[in-house]
Write a protein that holds these residues in place. Structure first.
Motif, PDB file in Angstrom:
ATOM      1  N   UNK A  31       8.502 -19.718  -5.060  1.00  7.91           N
ATOM      2  CA  UNK A  31       7.611 -20.791  -4.626  1.00  7.91           C
ATOM      3  C   UNK A  31       8.412 -21.987  -4.096  1.00  7.91           C
ATOM      4  N   UNK A  32       9.553 -22.229  -4.729  1.00  7.82           N
ATOM      5  CA  UNK A  32      10.348 -23.386  -4.326  1.00  7.82           C
ATOM      6  C   UNK A  32      11.083 -23.141  -3.015  1.00  7.82           C
ATOM      7  N   UNK A  40      14.729 -27.451  -5.815  1.00  5.00           N
ATOM      8  CA  UNK A  40      14.494 -26.082  -5.367  1.00  5.00           C
ATOM      9  C   UNK A  40      15.732 -25.388  -4.851  1.00  5.00           C
ATOM     10  N   UNK A  41      16.518 -26.067  -4.011  1.00  5.05           N
ATOM     11  CA  UNK A  41      17.729 -25.455  -3.458  1.00  5.05           C
ATOM     12  C   UNK A  41      18.730 -25.089  -4.530  1.00  5.05           C
ATOM     13  N   UNK A  42      18.881 -25.957  -5.517  1.00  7.32           N
ATOM     14  CA  UNK A  42      19.817 -25.688  -6.614  1.00  7.32           C
ATOM     15  C   UNK A  42      19.339 -24.535  -7.487  1.00  7.32           C
ATOM     16  N   UNK A  43      18.041 -24.482  -7.742  1.00  7.12           N
ATOM     17  CA  UNK A  43      17.500 -23.407  -8.580  1.00  7.12           C
ATOM     18  C   UNK A  43      17.594 -22.048  -7.886  1.00  7.12           C
ATOM     19  N   UNK A  44      17.538 -22.035  -6.562  1.00  7.16           N
ATOM     20  CA  UNK A  44      17.645 -20.776  -5.830  1.00  7.16           C
ATOM     21  C   UNK A  44      19.062 -20.218  -5.855  1.00  7.16           C
ATOM     22  N   UNK A  85      10.089 -32.893  -9.763  1.00  2.00           N
ATOM     23  CA  UNK A  85      11.459 -32.533 -10.126  1.00  2.00           C
ATOM     24  C   UNK A  85      11.854 -31.126  -9.678  1.00  2.00           C
ATOM     25  N   UNK A  86      10.965 -30.152  -9.821  1.00  2.00           N
ATOM     26  CA  UNK A  86      11.312 -28.779  -9.450  1.00  2.00           C
ATOM     27  C   UNK A  86      11.365 -28.606  -7.933  1.00  2.00           C
ATOM     28  N   UNK A 125      14.553 -24.111 -15.364  1.00  2.06           N
ATOM     29  CA  UNK A 125      13.854 -25.188 -14.640  1.00  2.06           C
ATOM     30  C   UNK A 125      13.524 -26.391 -15.508  1.00  2.06           C
ATOM     31  N   UNK A 126      13.335 -26.165 -16.806  1.00  2.00           N
ATOM     32  CA  UNK A 126      12.963 -27.257 -17.697  1.00  2.00           C
ATOM     33  C   UNK A 126      14.030 -28.354 -17.719  1.00  2.00           C
TER      34      UNK A 126
END
Length: 267
Positions: free
Chosen positions: A266-267, A101-105, A96-97, A111-112
């Motif tokens: 990391x992502x 990754x692109x969205x979280x950046x 899932x992470x 992240x949860x």
């Protein structure tokens, strides 16, 4: 454990967003298919139906003494469907992470949320199927109390274990991509290291301790006791399941705390 408490609080504050993300995850699974929303449910349903047809109807295979059921197909369904639910939730939670990754950046989202979305989407598919199986077995035990009360409790415990392990593996997969290949292999062989394909009594007694390294061994035993025999699972089922939850929570707390500043990189 304060780290996990913060994760739970973040999850609760964003519960409306989690529900929206979960619905989108479900919709993405059947986009472009002719069967539509039924397709995610048809795949596991046809698999367990094949077990019953082949082993119970066509070949009429029977298990020996000491098994919770003499019908092979009936026995397989009770263990295989929860195992499929576990594998699906763990696999999707683990990835899932990486997938987000692109969205979280670009967005400072917890992240949860994304691991929870993946695991809940899996639960919304397999949960109703397990409930259908429980309803099919319920008349055999006259809707006994262990089935009515124990089955929801086992489903809840399995969901919690999948959330904890899924998030832990998602963090590890972000740090080391080899985690995905390793866990994929373990899931493929894990069915042989659990009482799903055979009763626990058929496994060599001196090696039965190996089965407890599989987090689904205790839960599968619980499903078998409730659905096949209509009785409460033994205390070992609850204690081992609780031990897995505590261990997973402890490891997850350490992983989240140590990866907080590096996870997005990391992502």
């Amino acid at each position: 454990m304060f780290t996990l408490l913060n994760e739970v609080q973040a999850l609760w504050r964003a519960r409306a967003l989690v529900w929206v993300l979960t619905r989108r995850e479900l919709a993405a699974r059947h986009t472009g298919t002719a069967a539509g929303v039924l397709w995610p449910y048809l795949q596991p349903l046809l698999t367990v139906a094949a077990y019953y047809l082949v082993f119970d109807v066509v070949f009429s295979m029977r298990l020996g003494e000491g098994a919770p059921s003499h019908n092979v197909g009936t026995f397989l369904i009770v263990g295989a469907l929860p195992w499929m639910a576990f594998c699906d939730a763990i696999s999707r939670g683990m990835n899932s992470l990486i997938e987000a990754g692109g969205l979280l950046q670009k967005n400072p989202l917890p992240p949860v949320l994304f691991t929870t979305r993946a695991v809940l989407a899996s639960a919304l598919i397999y949960g109703p199927l397990l409930a259908m199986v429980a309803l099919a077995y319920a008349p055999l035990h006259r809707f006994a109390l262990p089935l009515l009360a124990g089955m929801p409790l086992l489903l809840l415990l399995q969901l919690l274990i999948c959330l904890l392990l899924g998030y832990l593996l998602a963090v590890l997969a972000a740090a080391l991509r080899d985690t995905v290949q390793l866990v994929g292999f373990l899931l493929s062989v894990g069915i042989y290291l659990s009482p799903i394909l055979f009763p626990l009594s058929l496994f060599p007694e001196n090696w039965r301790w190996v089965l407890w390294f599989n987090p689904m061994t205790a839960l599968v035993q619980g499903y078998q006791q409730i659905l096949l025999q209509g009785v409460w699972p033994p205390a070992s089922v609850w204690w081992v399941t609780l031990a897995w939850m505590v261990l997973s929570a402890a490891l997850l707390s350490v992983a989240v705390k140590r990866s907080r500043d590096q996870l997005v990189d990391w992502l």
